[in-house]
Scaffold this motif. Structure first.
Motif, PDB file in Angstrom:
ATOM      1  N   ALA A  49       0.852  -1.154   0.101  1.00 44.37           N
ATOM      2  CA  ALA A  49       0.069  -0.111  -0.076  1.00 44.37           C
ATOM      3  C   ALA A  49       0.840   1.361   0.012  1.00 44.37           C
ATOM      4  CB  ALA A  49      -1.067  -0.050   1.139  1.00 44.37           C
ATOM      5  N   ASN A  50       1.799   1.337   0.612  1.00 41.64           N
ATOM      6  CA  ASN A  50       2.692   2.651   0.758  1.00 41.64           C
ATOM      7  C   ASN A  50       4.113   2.348   0.733  1.00 41.64           C
ATOM      8  OD1 ASN A  50       2.895   5.228   1.436  1.00 41.64           O
ATOM      9  ND2 ASN A  50       2.332   5.121   3.545  1.00 41.64           N
ATOM     10  N   VAL A  51       4.606   1.898  -0.730  1.00 43.12           N
ATOM     11  CA  VAL A  51       5.766   1.552  -0.633  1.00 43.12           C
ATOM     12  C   VAL A  51       6.931   2.607  -0.982  1.00 43.12           C
ATOM     13  CG1 VAL A  51       5.362  -0.608  -2.068  1.00 43.12           C
ATOM     14  CG2 VAL A  51       5.511   1.462  -3.463  1.00 43.12           C
ATOM     15  N   SER A  52       6.385   4.017  -0.829  1.00 43.07           N
ATOM     16  CA  SER A  52       7.364   5.082  -0.887  1.00 43.07           C
ATOM     17  C   SER A  52       7.816   5.339   0.329  1.00 43.07           C
ATOM     18  CB  SER A  52       6.918   6.258  -1.830  1.00 43.07           C
ATOM     19  OG  SER A  52       5.574   6.680  -1.448  1.00 43.07           O
ATOM     20  N   LYS A  53       7.091   4.845   1.459  1.00 49.28           N
ATOM     21  CA  LYS A  53       7.472   5.367   2.874  1.00 49.28           C
ATOM     22  C   LYS A  53       8.845   4.613   3.311  1.00 49.28           C
ATOM     23  CE  LYS A  53       5.349   5.882   7.310  1.00 49.28           C
ATOM     24  NZ  LYS A  53       4.188   5.775   7.890  1.00 49.28           N
ATOM     25  N   VAL A  54       9.578   5.693   3.878  1.00 46.55           N
ATOM     26  CA  VAL A  54      10.852   5.026   4.507  1.00 46.55           C
ATOM     27  C   VAL A  54      10.755   4.766   5.878  1.00 46.55           C
ATOM     28  CG1 VAL A  54      13.206   5.729   4.784  1.00 46.55           C
ATOM     29  CG2 VAL A  54      12.126   6.227   2.449  1.00 46.55           C
ATOM     30  N   CYS A  55      11.182   3.729   6.447  1.00 51.42           N
ATOM     31  CA  CYS A  55      10.951   3.336   7.936  1.00 51.42           C
ATOM     32  C   CYS A  55      12.585   3.189   8.394  1.00 51.42           C
ATOM     33  CB  CYS A  55      10.416   2.119   7.905  1.00 51.42           C
ATOM     34  SG  CYS A  55       8.593   2.077   7.367  1.00 51.42           S
ATOM     35  N   THR A  56      12.719   3.497   9.678  1.00 50.63           N
ATOM     36  CA  THR A  56      13.859   3.161  10.607  1.00 50.63           C
ATOM     37  C   THR A  56      13.961   1.527  10.598  1.00 50.63           C
ATOM     38  OG1 THR A  56      12.697   3.278  12.740  1.00 50.63           O
ATOM     39  CG2 THR A  56      13.660   5.377  11.593  1.00 50.63           C
ATOM     40  N   MET A  57      15.136   1.308  11.136  1.00 51.43           N
ATOM     41  CA  MET A  57      15.402  -0.143  11.325  1.00 51.43           C
ATOM     42  C   MET A  57      15.281  -0.581  12.751  1.00 51.43           C
ATOM     43  SD  MET A  57      16.433  -1.455   8.331  1.00 51.43           S
ATOM     44  CE  MET A  57      17.467  -2.732   8.930  1.00 51.43           C
ATOM     45  N   GLN A  58      14.436   0.249  13.671  1.00 50.61           N
ATOM     46  CA  GLN A  58      14.275  -0.057  15.088  1.00 50.61           C
ATOM     47  C   GLN A  58      13.452  -1.572  15.143  1.00 50.61           C
ATOM     48  OE1 GLN A  58      12.112   3.791  15.848  1.00 50.61           O
ATOM     49  NE2 GLN A  58      11.235   2.340  17.392  1.00 50.61           N
ATOM     50  N   TYR A  59      13.667  -2.146  16.083  1.00 51.08           N
ATOM     51  CA  TYR A  59      12.947  -3.453  16.377  1.00 51.08           C
ATOM     52  C   TYR A  59      12.176  -3.275  17.373  1.00 51.08           C
ATOM     53  CZ  TYR A  59      11.851  -8.495  16.600  1.00 51.08           C
ATOM     54  OH  TYR A  59      11.256  -9.584  16.496  1.00 51.08           O
ATOM     55  N   GLN A  60      10.671  -3.218  16.955  1.00 52.55           N
ATOM     56  CA  GLN A  60       9.598  -2.943  17.972  1.00 52.55           C
ATOM     57  C   GLN A  60       8.597  -3.612  17.476  1.00 52.55           C
ATOM     58  OE1 GLN A  60       9.196   1.473  18.385  1.00 52.55           O
ATOM     59  NE2 GLN A  60       9.872   1.100  20.648  1.00 52.55           N
ATOM     60  N   PRO A  61       8.428  -5.087  17.369  1.00 54.39           N
ATOM     61  CA  PRO A  61       7.766  -5.973  16.617  1.00 54.39           C
ATOM     62  C   PRO A  61       6.159  -5.596  17.005  1.00 54.39           C
ATOM     63  CG  PRO A  61       8.783  -7.349  18.186  1.00 54.39           C
ATOM     64  CD  PRO A  61       9.320  -5.934  18.241  1.00 54.39           C
ATOM     65  N   VAL A  62       5.276  -5.763  15.835  1.00 55.27           N
ATOM     66  CA  VAL A  62       3.836  -5.970  15.945  1.00 55.27           C
ATOM     67  C   VAL A  62       3.215  -6.885  15.283  1.00 55.27           C
ATOM     68  CG1 VAL A  62       3.727  -3.196  16.390  1.00 55.27           C
ATOM     69  CG2 VAL A  62       3.741  -4.152  14.258  1.00 55.27           C
ATOM     70  N   THR A  63       2.170  -7.290  15.555  1.00 52.05           N
ATOM     71  CA  THR A  63       1.603  -8.508  14.907  1.00 52.05           C
ATOM     72  C   THR A  63       0.113  -8.031  14.528  1.00 52.05           C
ATOM     73  OG1 THR A  63       2.677 -10.081  16.148  1.00 52.05           O
ATOM     74  CG2 THR A  63       0.727 -10.935  15.119  1.00 52.05           C
ATOM     75  N   ALA A  64      -0.064  -8.127  13.405  1.00 54.58           N
ATOM     76  CA  ALA A  64      -1.520  -7.508  12.664  1.00 54.58           C
ATOM     77  C   ALA A  64      -2.231  -8.943  12.415  1.00 54.58           C
ATOM     78  CB  ALA A  64      -1.262  -6.766  11.360  1.00 54.58           C
ATOM     79  N   LYS A  65      -3.587  -8.695  12.642  1.00 51.35           N
ATOM     80  CA  LYS A  65      -4.337 -10.054  12.399  1.00 51.35           C
ATOM     81  C   LYS A  65      -5.894  -9.700  11.981  1.00 51.35           C
ATOM     82  CE  LYS A  65      -6.034 -14.125  14.962  1.00 51.35           C
ATOM     83  NZ  LYS A  65      -5.764 -14.945  16.286  1.00 51.35           N
ATOM     84  N   ILE A  66      -6.211 -10.378  11.172  1.00 48.33           N
ATOM     85  CA  ILE A  66      -7.713 -10.160  10.424  1.00 48.33           C
ATOM     86  C   ILE A  66      -8.476 -11.654  10.587  1.00 48.33           C
ATOM     87  CG2 ILE A  66      -9.072  -9.611   8.757  1.00 48.33           C
ATOM     88  CD1 ILE A  66      -7.127  -7.442   7.767  1.00 48.33           C
ATOM     89  N   GLU A  67      -9.503 -11.193  11.031  1.00 51.06           N
ATOM     90  CA  GLU A  67     -10.366 -12.665  10.973  1.00 51.06           C
ATOM     91  C   GLU A  67     -11.853 -12.445  10.585  1.00 51.06           C
ATOM     92  OE1 GLU A  67      -9.733 -14.413  14.969  1.00 51.06           O
ATOM     93  OE2 GLU A  67      -8.388 -15.900  13.869  1.00 51.06           O
ATOM     94  N   GLY A  68     -12.463 -13.115   9.883  1.00 49.39           N
ATOM     95  CA  GLY A  68     -13.832 -12.646   9.431  1.00 49.39           C
ATOM     96  C   GLY A  68     -14.135 -13.184   7.843  1.00 49.39           C
TER      97      GLY A  68
END
Length: 97
Positions: A49-68
């Protein structure tokens, strides 16, 4: 669909509901999230969705989940990202709850 974003910091966990056709639920950007899912016909693994965005390398994991259901078909998606920025690059506003 039920959406969850979980991190190590329990106070930062988010929960919401997204309905499409028509857009609604508790999601703050329901119409945009449904539009992004429509582009990939509900195939969450195909999202970029947003491939032009630049992110830092910091490691703070998040888990995304969808059910339905997406267009009447049961769906389930779970992915852990290195941080919330990398999650947004992949999923756009879908997990902005």
């Amino acid at each position: 669909m039920r959406l969850t974003v979980q991190s190590r910091d329990i106070t930062a966990n988010k929960f919401g509901e997204l309905k499409c056709h028509p857009a609604g639920g508790t999601h703050q950007h329901a119409a945009k999230a449904c539009e992004e899912l429509e582009k990939v016909n509900g195939d969450f693994t195909a999202m970029q969705a947003n491939v032009s965005k630049v992110c830092t390398m910091q490691y703070q994991p998040v888990t995304a989940k969808i059910e339905g259901k997406w267009r009447g078909k049961e769906v389930s998606y779970t992915q852990t990202f290195s941080n919330s920025c990398t999650m947004q690059v992949k999923t756009g506003v879908v997990f902005e709850l």
